[in-house]
Design a protein around this motif. Structure first.
Motif, mmCIF file in Angstrom:
data_model
loop_
_atom_site.group_PDB
_atom_site.id
_atom_site.type_symbol
_atom_site.label_atom_id
_atom_site.label_comp_id
_atom_site.label_asym_id
_atom_site.label_seq_id
_atom_site.Cartn_x
_atom_site.Cartn_y
_atom_site.Cartn_z
ATOM 1 N N ALA B 32 78.516 -4.965 22.135
ATOM 2 C CA ALA B 32 77.177 -4.522 22.578
ATOM 3 C C ALA B 32 77.299 -3.300 23.471
ATOM 4 O O ALA B 32 78.234 -3.198 24.261
ATOM 5 N N ASP B 33 76.364 -2.381 23.315
ATOM 6 C CA ASP B 33 76.392 -1.192 24.173
ATOM 7 C C ASP B 33 75.459 -1.367 25.355
ATOM 8 O O ASP B 33 75.678 -2.203 26.192
ATOM 9 N N GLN B 34 74.374 -0.618 25.393
ATOM 10 C CA GLN B 34 73.493 -0.645 26.567
ATOM 11 C C GLN B 34 72.770 -1.981 26.748
ATOM 12 O O GLN B 34 72.578 -2.441 27.859
ATOM 13 N N SER B 35 72.348 -2.525 25.620
ATOM 14 C CA SER B 35 71.583 -3.779 25.719
ATOM 15 C C SER B 35 71.840 -4.652 24.505
ATOM 16 O O SER B 35 72.327 -4.182 23.478
ATOM 17 N N PHE B 36 71.489 -5.900 24.679
ATOM 18 C CA PHE B 36 71.671 -6.879 23.595
ATOM 19 C C PHE B 36 70.345 -7.620 23.452
ATOM 20 O O PHE B 36 69.835 -8.185 24.415
ATOM 21 N N SER B 37 69.803 -7.552 22.258
ATOM 22 C CA SER B 37 68.481 -8.142 22.050
ATOM 23 C C SER B 37 68.569 -9.425 21.222
ATOM 24 O O SER B 37 69.283 -9.464 20.217
ATOM 25 N N ILE B 38 67.888 -10.448 21.674
ATOM 26 C CA ILE B 38 67.829 -11.694 20.898
ATOM 27 C C ILE B 38 66.395 -11.923 20.443
ATOM 28 O O ILE B 38 65.482 -12.049 21.276
ATOM 29 N N ASP B 39 66.212 -11.954 19.148
ATOM 30 C CA ASP B 39 64.897 -12.175 18.548
ATOM 31 C C ASP B 39 64.608 -13.684 18.546
ATOM 32 O O ASP B 39 65.333 -14.468 17.936
ATOM 33 N N LEU B 40 63.560 -14.072 19.255
ATOM 34 C CA LEU B 40 63.231 -15.502 19.372
ATOM 35 C C LEU B 40 62.062 -15.906 18.480
ATOM 36 O O LEU B 40 61.557 -17.028 18.596
ATOM 37 N N SER B 41 61.621 -15.010 17.586
ATOM 38 C CA SER B 41 60.405 -15.299 16.809
ATOM 39 C C SER B 41 60.545 -16.548 15.938
ATOM 40 O O SER B 41 59.558 -17.221 15.647
ATOM 41 N N GLY B 42 61.757 -16.876 15.544
ATOM 42 C CA GLY B 42 61.953 -18.063 14.709
ATOM 43 C C GLY B 42 62.411 -19.280 15.495
ATOM 44 O O GLY B 42 62.717 -20.335 14.919
#
Lengths: 222, 94
Positions: B32-42
C-alpha cells in the motif's frame, strides 16, 4: 536485568487497584464496580485470545479449546455450556457474583509469579489479615507508563491497551492514576479509547445500572 | 504510482473468519502507498473481533504515515462505526 512478567488484563487491573503501601484494595473503588470489572477482564482476556466474540446483543464462543489458564478456562466452560444466548452484560453480572473468588485466584497467580508477596498481619493479636504488597513494583510501573504514553499521544491503541483503559475508566481507577487537571485534559481521549470496544461499553453500562440500583434502594434502608 | 490500494469486505466478518481477513489484509498493506481503502458496501455484519481487524489495519498504516479509508458502509454498519467512535480515528466515506 530485571525481567517483567507478562500479565493478563485481570492481573494488570488487580495490580493497579491494590494500594502500593498497604497492599489492599484501594478504598476509593466501589466493591460492586470492582467485581464487575474483574468479570469484564476475564471476558476481555478470552476475547483477546480469540475464544469469545461479541456484538451489542450477544456474547458467543468462537473456540472452546482450553487456554491453559485455570481461571479463564472456568469462565470459558461456563459460557460454552450455557444453553441460552446471553449478552455481554448478562455474563458480566453473572461472573461478578463470583468476583471475590476470581480476584482471590488472580492474586494467587500474581504471588506465584513473584509480582506480589503475601504478608500476614495480626489484628488485635488474634485475627489474621492478609495484604499483598508488590515485590518490586516494576510491573505496575510498566502498566502505568504504557497507559500514560497512550493517553498522551494520538496513537491508535492495540486491543489489550484499549480494553485496559476501558476497565480503568469504568471503575473510576483512572482518577487515581491522574491528577485532577490531567484527568480533565485527557477525559475525551480516555472516553474515545474506552468506547472502541464493545465489552468496555457493556462494562460501563453494567456498572452504571448497578449504581442506579443501589441508589434506588437507599430510601428503603432508612 | 499506486496511490490507493483497495480491498473489499463482503458478508459477515466475525470470530470465525477475522483471522483470515487479518492475514490477507496485512499482506496487502506491504504494497500500500499513501492510503488503503476497504470497500464495505457488501459487508452485512461485523462483530467485535471483526472491528479489531479494522483497527489493527488503521494502526499499522498510521505507523507508516499512511491512512485507512472505510468506504460505503450500509446504514447498520455505519451506525456501529459511529457508536464505536471509529470515525474519530479512521476516515469513513459514505
Amino acid at each position: 536485568m530485571t525481567s517483567i512478567n507478562k500479565l493478563s488484563l485481570a492481573e494488570e487491573l488487580l495490580l493497579i487497584t491494590l494500594d502500593d503501601e498497604s497492599g489492599r484494595l484501594l478504598d476509593s473503588i466501589k466493591p460492586f464496580a470492582f467485581e464487575i470489572a474483574i468479570a469484564a477482564s476475564l471476558i476481555m482476556e478470552l476475547s483477546l485470545k480469540g475464544k469469545l466474540d461479541s456484538d451489542a446483543e450477544k456474547l458467543f464462543v468462537v473456540s472452546a479449546d482450553p487456554t491453559g489458564n485455570t481461571i479463564l478456562d472456568e469462565a470459558l466452560t461456563e459460557i460454552t455450556t450455557e444453553k441460552n444466548s446471553l449478552s455481554t452484560s448478562d455474563w458480566l453480572n453473572r461472573f461478578a457474583r463470583k468476583g471475590d473468588d476470581f480476584s482471590d485466584q488472580i492474586i494467587e497467580s500474581l504471588v506465584t509469579k513473584g509480582v506480589l508477596q503475601l504478608v500476614e498481619k495480626r489484628l488485635l493479636w488474634v485475627l489474621k489479615t492478609r495484604a499483598y504488597p508488590a515485590t518490586s513494583g516494576i510491573e505496575e510501573r510498566e502498566v502505568r507508563a504504557r497507559i500514560m504514553h497512550l493517553l498522551n499521544s494520538d496513537e491508535i491503541p492495540n486491543p489489550n491497551d484499549a480494553l485496559l483503559v476501558g476497565l480503568l475508566s469504568a471503575t473510576g481507577i483512572m482518577s487515581r492514576l491522574l491528577s485532577v487537571s490531567e484527568l480533565a485534559r485527557l477525559q475525551s481521549r480516555i472516553d474515545q479509547i474506552a468506547n472502541l470496544e464493545e465489552i468496555s461499553r457493556s462494562l460501563s453500562a453494567a456498572i452504571q445500572e448497578a449504581w442506579e440500583l443501589i441508589i434506588s434502594q437507599v430510601p428503603l434502608i432508612h | 504510482m499506486n496511490v490507493n490500494s483497495n480491498y473489499k469486505l463482503t458478508g459477515r466478518v466475525d470470530g470465525t473468519n477475522a483471522d483470515h481477513y487479518d492475514i490477507e489484509i496485512s499482506t496487502l498493506l506491504k504494497s500500500a502507498d499513501q492510503s488503503f481503502s476497504i470497500d464495505l458496501s457488501g459487508l452485512t455484519y461485523i462483530s467485535s473481533l471483526g472491528l479489531r481487524v479494522l483497527l489493527k489495519t488503521a494502526k499499522a498504516l498510521k505507523e507508516q504515515n499512511k491512512k485507512l479509508i472505510l468506504s460505503k458502509p450500509n446504514s447498520e454498519i455505519l451506525d456501529l462505526l459511529l457508536m464505536s467512535g471509529f470515525d474519530k480515528i479512521i476516515e469513513i466515506e459514505k
